[in-house]
Design an enzyme around this catalytic site. Structure first.
Site, short mmCIF file in Angstrom:
data_model
loop_
_atom_site.label_atom_id
_atom_site.label_comp_id
_atom_site.label_asym_id
_atom_site.label_seq_id
_atom_site.Cartn_x
_atom_site.Cartn_y
_atom_site.Cartn_z
N ILE A 1 0.85 -1.19 0.00
CA ILE A 1 0.00 0.00 0.00
C ILE A 1 0.89 1.25 0.00
O ILE A 1 1.02 1.94 1.02
CB ILE A 1 -0.95 0.04 1.22
CG1 ILE A 1 -1.74 -1.26 1.34
CG2 ILE A 1 -1.91 1.22 1.11
CD1 ILE A 1 -2.64 -1.34 2.57
N PRO A 2 1.53 1.54 -1.13
CA PRO A 2 2.30 2.79 -1.18
C PRO A 2 1.35 3.97 -1.04
O PRO A 2 0.27 3.99 -1.65
CB PRO A 2 2.98 2.75 -2.54
CG PRO A 2 2.30 1.68 -3.32
CD PRO A 2 1.58 0.80 -2.37
N HIS A 3 1.73 4.92 -0.21
CA HIS A 3 0.86 6.08 0.01
C HIS A 3 1.72 7.31 0.27
O HIS A 3 2.87 7.19 0.69
CB HIS A 3 -0.12 5.82 1.16
CG HIS A 3 0.53 5.40 2.44
ND1 HIS A 3 0.98 4.11 2.65
CD2 HIS A 3 0.83 6.08 3.56
CE1 HIS A 3 1.52 4.02 3.86
NE2 HIS A 3 1.44 5.20 4.43
N ALA A 4 1.13 8.47 0.01
CA ALA A 4 1.87 9.72 0.20
C ALA A 4 0.91 10.88 0.35
O ALA A 4 -0.20 10.86 -0.16
CB ALA A 4 2.79 9.96 -0.99
#
Length: 151
Positions: A65-68
């Site tokens: 779950i890449p998030h930014a």
């Protein structure tokens, strides 16, 4: 309606994406979000890479779950990518990932951001859900499965 399905649109569901590593993945995500939503490709790559440097967003069982937080973003955007071939992601179980859920939130993220992360983790921890998801051939099927996940 789940928080995820509220922000996940069929055009942001990409199946059989062919990338070899995280760098290529983040580039593909950046290009897609720039093309579909006018977001800055460079800002997205920088944001996702910065977050990944803090610690892997790989959950295990083939899920990441890449998030930014993204400067100038006015609303949350979610994308789902199913990779053609799993890639290394430094997940705790050491397994490569093929299910990628990207969460992009405004710089001043709200509590909803944390709810989305928790919800995503819960849904993708379900092995039956992941198995059924992998049988989906079209974006609308993926969206429907996420919408109908039994809470």
């Amino acid at each position: 309606m789940s928080h995820i399905s509220k922000y996940l649109w069929p055009e942001d569901i990409l199946l059989d994406v062919d990338v070899a590593n995280k760098t290529q993945l983040f580039n593909d995500i950046g290009r897609h979000m720039e093309r579909e939503h006018g977001m800055s490709h460079e800002w997205l790559i920088a944001g996702l890479s910065r977050r990944e440097q803090l610690g892997s967003t790989g959950l295990g069982e083939g899920v990441a779950i890449p998030h930014a937080r993204i400067e100038g973003l006015s609303q949350i955007h979610i994308a789902y990518l199913r990779l053609k071939t799993p890639i290394p992601f430094d997940a705790p179980d050491g397994k490569p990932v093929s299910d990628i859920i990207v969460i992009l939130v405004p710089k001043q993220a709200t509590e909803e951001h944390l709810q989305i992360l928790a919800e995503t983790t819960q849904i993708f921890a379900d092995s039956k859900f992941r198995e059924n998801l992998h049988s989906c051939q079209h974006a609308i099927e993926v969206k429907s499965m996420i919408e109908s996940f039994a809470w």
